[in-house]
Write an enzyme that holds these catalytic residues in place. Structure first.
Site, PDB file in Angstrom:
ATOM      1  N   ILE A 197      86.360  61.095  66.391  1.00 44.23           N
ATOM      2  CA  ILE A 197      86.285  62.487  66.337  1.00 44.23           C
ATOM      3  C   ILE A 197      85.458  62.731  64.986  1.00 44.23           C
ATOM      4  O   ILE A 197      85.413  61.840  64.082  1.00 44.23           O
ATOM      5  CB  ILE A 197      87.707  63.253  66.124  1.00 44.23           C
ATOM      6  CG1 ILE A 197      87.704  64.842  66.094  1.00 44.23           C
ATOM      7  CG2 ILE A 197      88.502  62.649  64.868  1.00 44.23           C
ATOM      8  CD1 ILE A 197      88.830  65.652  66.270  1.00 44.23           C
ATOM      9  N   CYS A 198      84.617  63.612  65.063  1.00 43.14           N
ATOM     10  CA  CYS A 198      84.031  64.042  63.753  1.00 43.14           C
ATOM     11  C   CYS A 198      82.995  63.006  63.421  1.00 43.14           C
ATOM     12  O   CYS A 198      82.079  62.904  64.276  1.00 43.14           O
ATOM     13  CB  CYS A 198      85.055  64.371  62.464  1.00 43.14           C
ATOM     14  SG  CYS A 198      84.432  65.612  61.407  1.00 43.14           S
ATOM     15  N   HIS A 199      82.965  62.751  62.216  1.00 39.50           N
ATOM     16  CA  HIS A 199      81.913  61.679  61.684  1.00 39.50           C
ATOM     17  C   HIS A 199      82.476  60.152  62.353  1.00 39.50           C
ATOM     18  O   HIS A 199      81.498  59.195  61.970  1.00 39.50           O
ATOM     19  CB  HIS A 199      82.073  61.530  60.246  1.00 39.50           C
ATOM     20  CG  HIS A 199      81.455  62.497  59.497  1.00 39.50           C
ATOM     21  ND1 HIS A 199      82.152  64.061  59.334  1.00 39.50           N
ATOM     22  CD2 HIS A 199      80.204  62.846  59.101  1.00 39.50           C
ATOM     23  CE1 HIS A 199      81.131  64.771  59.121  1.00 39.50           C
ATOM     24  NE2 HIS A 199      80.052  64.164  58.510  1.00 39.50           N
TER      25      HIS A 199
END
Length: 192
Positions: free
Chosen positions: A114-116
């Site tokens: 998730i995300c970065h």
């Protein structure tokens, strides 16, 4: 965060660096895994504790259960890669962490990022030909690594599950638990 002794218990690795982990991207999926009766294990390159953050502010710490050197993809049923900017940036410079991610992807077991966190997937050279999402600033990195970046809450491509940001955690967690319960291959290729 308790563990279950259910016969169908799966063991899920959460791989993080020493700091820079976005707290909710670790704690929310962790709690969902535990609440579903599975075992969550915090894995990091070094023993001790890791520092989580709420965006850029220091938050809680959590004790490392196992180091990367002491585990293999064979020890787990799935892998979760929480985000935060500094966390995956540090992981992608650790050759053993990158090798573990590469082994998980090759195993066909669920890998949820998730995300970065997809930065670590890019470094492991496992996004080529895959459809995935991330924090928007990673779009160019993913495309340059041969992946197809899309702006969606959650994307499932085979054994790879990705989401963009903390607001997407409900969709991310749902896809993760589905893959853990039914096997990564059963999740197919879908987007939400």
């Amino acid at each position: 965060m308790s563990e279950s002794t259910n016969n169908d218990t799966k063991t899920i690795a959460f791989l993080v660096a020493a700091e820079g982990i976005e707290q909710v991207e670790l704690t929310d999926p962790w709690q969902a895994v535990v609440d579903a009766g599975h075992t969550a294990v915090l894995v990091s390159p070094k023993s001790g504790t890791v520092q989580m953050f709420n965006y850029l502010d220091k938050a809680d710490t959590q004790k490392v259960d196992k180091t990367v050197a002491d585990v293999s993809a064979d020890d787990f049923d799935a892998l979760v890669l929480p985000g935060g900017v500094a966390n995956p940036d540090a992981l992608r410079t650790d050759k053993d962490a990158v090798a573990l991610v590469k082994d998980f992807m090759a195993s066909g077991k669920a890998v949820a990022a998730i995300c970065h966190a997809p930065w670590t997937l890019v470094e492991a050279d496992v996004v080529r030909g895959r459809k995935l999402t991330s924090w928007p600033s990673l779009e160019t990195d993913i495309r340059n690594a041969g992946g197809e970046w899309v702006d969606e809450r959650s994307v499932v491509d085979g054994n790879l599950i990705t989401s963009r940001k903390p607001d997407d955690l409900p969709a991310f967690i749902s896809a993760l638990l589905d893959a853990v319960e039914h096997g990564a291959a059963a999740t197919g290729q879908e987007s939400a």
